[in-house]
Design a protein around this motif. Structure first.
Motif, short mmCIF file in Angstrom:
data_model
loop_
_atom_site.label_atom_id
_atom_site.label_comp_id
_atom_site.label_asym_id
_atom_site.label_seq_id
_atom_site.Cartn_x
_atom_site.Cartn_y
_atom_site.Cartn_z
N PHE A 22 128.34 37.18 -35.19
CA PHE A 22 128.40 38.09 -34.05
C PHE A 22 129.76 38.78 -33.89
CE2 PHE A 22 124.82 35.47 -31.89
CZ PHE A 22 123.85 36.25 -32.54
N HIS A 23 130.51 38.85 -35.00
CA HIS A 23 131.78 39.58 -34.96
C HIS A 23 132.04 40.20 -36.33
CE1 HIS A 23 136.10 39.66 -33.13
NE2 HIS A 23 135.94 40.64 -34.01
N LEU A 24 131.64 41.46 -36.48
CA LEU A 24 131.71 42.14 -37.77
C LEU A 24 132.15 43.60 -37.59
CD1 LEU A 24 128.28 40.86 -39.12
CD2 LEU A 24 130.49 40.34 -40.17
N PHE A 85 130.45 45.68 -29.84
CA PHE A 85 131.75 46.34 -29.99
C PHE A 85 132.82 45.31 -29.73
CE2 PHE A 85 130.77 46.93 -25.42
CZ PHE A 85 131.90 46.35 -24.86
N GLU A 86 134.05 45.65 -30.11
CA GLU A 86 135.20 44.83 -29.74
C GLU A 86 136.20 45.75 -29.03
OE1 GLU A 86 137.56 43.18 -32.94
OE2 GLU A 86 138.40 41.63 -31.62
N ALA A 87 136.51 45.41 -27.80
CA ALA A 87 137.47 46.20 -27.02
C ALA A 87 138.66 45.33 -26.69
CB ALA A 87 136.82 46.70 -25.73
N VAL A 111 135.49 41.14 -26.11
CA VAL A 111 136.76 41.61 -25.58
C VAL A 111 137.85 40.64 -26.04
CG1 VAL A 111 138.10 41.91 -23.46
CG2 VAL A 111 135.86 42.97 -23.67
N SER A 112 138.93 41.21 -26.60
CA SER A 112 139.96 40.39 -27.26
C SER A 112 141.36 40.80 -26.84
CB SER A 112 139.88 40.58 -28.78
OG SER A 112 138.57 40.42 -29.26
N VAL A 113 142.26 39.85 -26.94
CA VAL A 113 143.68 40.19 -26.86
C VAL A 113 144.07 40.73 -28.24
CG1 VAL A 113 146.04 39.34 -26.58
CG2 VAL A 113 144.20 38.36 -25.19
N HIS A 114 144.65 41.92 -28.27
CA HIS A 114 145.23 42.42 -29.51
C HIS A 114 146.73 42.58 -29.24
CE1 HIS A 114 141.10 43.76 -31.20
NE2 HIS A 114 141.43 42.56 -31.63
N ARG A 115 147.19 43.83 -29.14
CA ARG A 115 148.61 43.96 -28.82
C ARG A 115 148.83 43.74 -27.33
NH1 ARG A 115 151.25 48.92 -31.53
NH2 ARG A 115 149.27 49.97 -31.14
N GLY A 154 136.79 37.44 -27.52
CA GLY A 154 137.05 37.48 -28.96
C GLY A 154 138.21 36.59 -29.37
N HIS A 155 138.02 35.89 -30.46
CA HIS A 155 139.03 35.03 -31.11
C HIS A 155 140.13 34.51 -30.18
CE1 HIS A 155 141.43 38.76 -31.39
NE2 HIS A 155 140.50 39.31 -32.15
N PRO A 156 139.77 33.64 -29.20
CA PRO A 156 140.78 33.11 -28.28
C PRO A 156 141.98 32.49 -29.02
CG PRO A 156 138.60 32.51 -27.51
CD PRO A 156 138.42 33.11 -28.88
N ARG A 191 137.83 33.56 -38.96
CA ARG A 191 139.10 34.14 -39.40
C ARG A 191 140.29 33.47 -38.72
NH1 ARG A 191 140.79 40.49 -38.61
NH2 ARG A 191 142.93 40.30 -39.36
N TYR A 192 140.12 33.10 -37.47
CA TYR A 192 141.23 32.55 -36.68
C TYR A 192 141.15 31.03 -36.49
CZ TYR A 192 142.09 37.42 -35.65
OH TYR A 192 142.35 38.75 -35.77
N HIS A 193 139.94 30.51 -36.40
CA HIS A 193 139.78 29.10 -36.00
C HIS A 193 139.47 28.16 -37.14
CE1 HIS A 193 138.69 30.99 -31.86
NE2 HIS A 193 139.96 30.67 -31.88
N THR A 215 132.90 35.94 -37.66
CA THR A 215 133.91 35.84 -38.72
C THR A 215 134.99 36.92 -38.64
OG1 THR A 215 132.64 37.22 -40.25
CG2 THR A 215 132.26 34.82 -40.34
N ASP A 216 134.78 37.95 -37.80
CA ASP A 216 135.70 39.08 -37.75
C ASP A 216 135.90 39.68 -39.15
OD1 ASP A 216 137.33 40.98 -36.61
OD2 ASP A 216 139.05 39.65 -36.34
N SER A 217 134.84 39.68 -39.95
CA SER A 217 134.96 40.23 -41.31
C SER A 217 135.11 41.75 -41.25
CB SER A 217 133.72 39.90 -42.13
OG SER A 217 133.61 38.51 -42.33
#
Ligand SMILES: [Zn+2]
Ligand SMILES: [Zn+2]
Length: 234
Positions: A22-24, A85-87, A111-115, A154-156, A191-193, A215-217
């Motif tokens: 569920f993360h591609l 989506f990923e925001a 929804v994820s922390v990025h910068r 997303g990817h805590p 990817r992260y965990h 997997t955030d592939s």
């Protein structure tokens, strides 16, 4: 948006629940492969459901055409192909960088922390010391969870993990607790965990949140492995 009970709870995960991603990311944004190539690869790995979760922003204009393509491919496939989506988290009061109607129209809203947004600038986690970077990531995550408007965090811990290889246990625990309180799934992300599972497993078991396996592939070469790895843990 899919309701929270669309996602399995950690303690009742079955082998079948792991046959998802569920993360591609696809060529609609910064992924290397088309949605068709991703579907083909998912099929080869025996997945039954995937979500395409390309990067979106409030000013993005591609969503309608993107959704149309995914809906069409879904109707032609025997797999479930969800529109996602990923925001990014925009600030410390829980705003997220996506149009409300597009968030509603998607099945999987990650929804994820990025910068890190501070003042008028966006900073990368590596511009801070480890402790500060972890704290900022934690505060942004909690603000977003309290604000809501999405169904997967997303990817805590992901930015801290990328730059410092660790994220504090108590931060993970509070994020998991807030996920439950606000009915948001925890993105258990390969990817992260992949090196965090020994730390995360007891916490996930203790609190039993809803989880989204991903997997955030950004490349089909990255798909599949995480689904196999997780089988050993359930
Ligand atoms: Zn991300
Ligand atoms: Zn991503």
């Amino acid at each position: 948006m899919k309701p929270i009970d669309f996602f399995p709870r950690f303690n009742t995960l079955t082998k079948n629940d792991l046959k998802v991603d569920f993360h591609l990311h696809s060529t609609w944004t910064d992924g290397k492969n088309t949605v068709e190539e991703i579907i083909q690869t998912a099929k080869e790995y025996g997945l039954h459901s995937i979500a395409i979760t390309d990067h979106i922003r409030e000013e993005s204009t591609y969503f309608e055409a993107y959704k149309k393509e995914i809906d069409r491919l879904n109707s032609e496939s025997d797999m479930n192909i969800y529109v996602g989506f990923e925001a990014k988290i925009s600030d410390f009061v829980g705003n997220i960088d996506v149009k409300k109607e597009e968030a509603e129209a998607a099945d999987i809203a990650v929804v994820s922390v990025h910068r890190y947004p501070l003042g008028n600038r966006l900073y990368t986690a590596s511009e801070f010391t480890k402790n500060i970077a972890q704290e900022i990531e934690f505060e942004l995550s909690i603000a977003a969870l309290k604000g809501g408007g999405f169904n997967v965090l997303g990817h805590p811990g992901g930015m801290s993990l990328t730059h410092f290889k660790e994220f504090p246990l108590d931060f993970y625990e509070e994020i998991i607790t807030e996920c439950i309180k606000n009915e948001i799934a925890f993105d258990l992300n390969g990817r992260y965990h992949q090196h965090q599972i020994d730390i995360l497993y007891p916490l996930l078991q203790k609190h039993n949140p809803f989880v989204a396996i991903g997997t955030d592939s950004h490349n089909i070469n990255r798909m599949g492995r995480w689904n196999k790895d997780l089988q050993e843990y359930i």
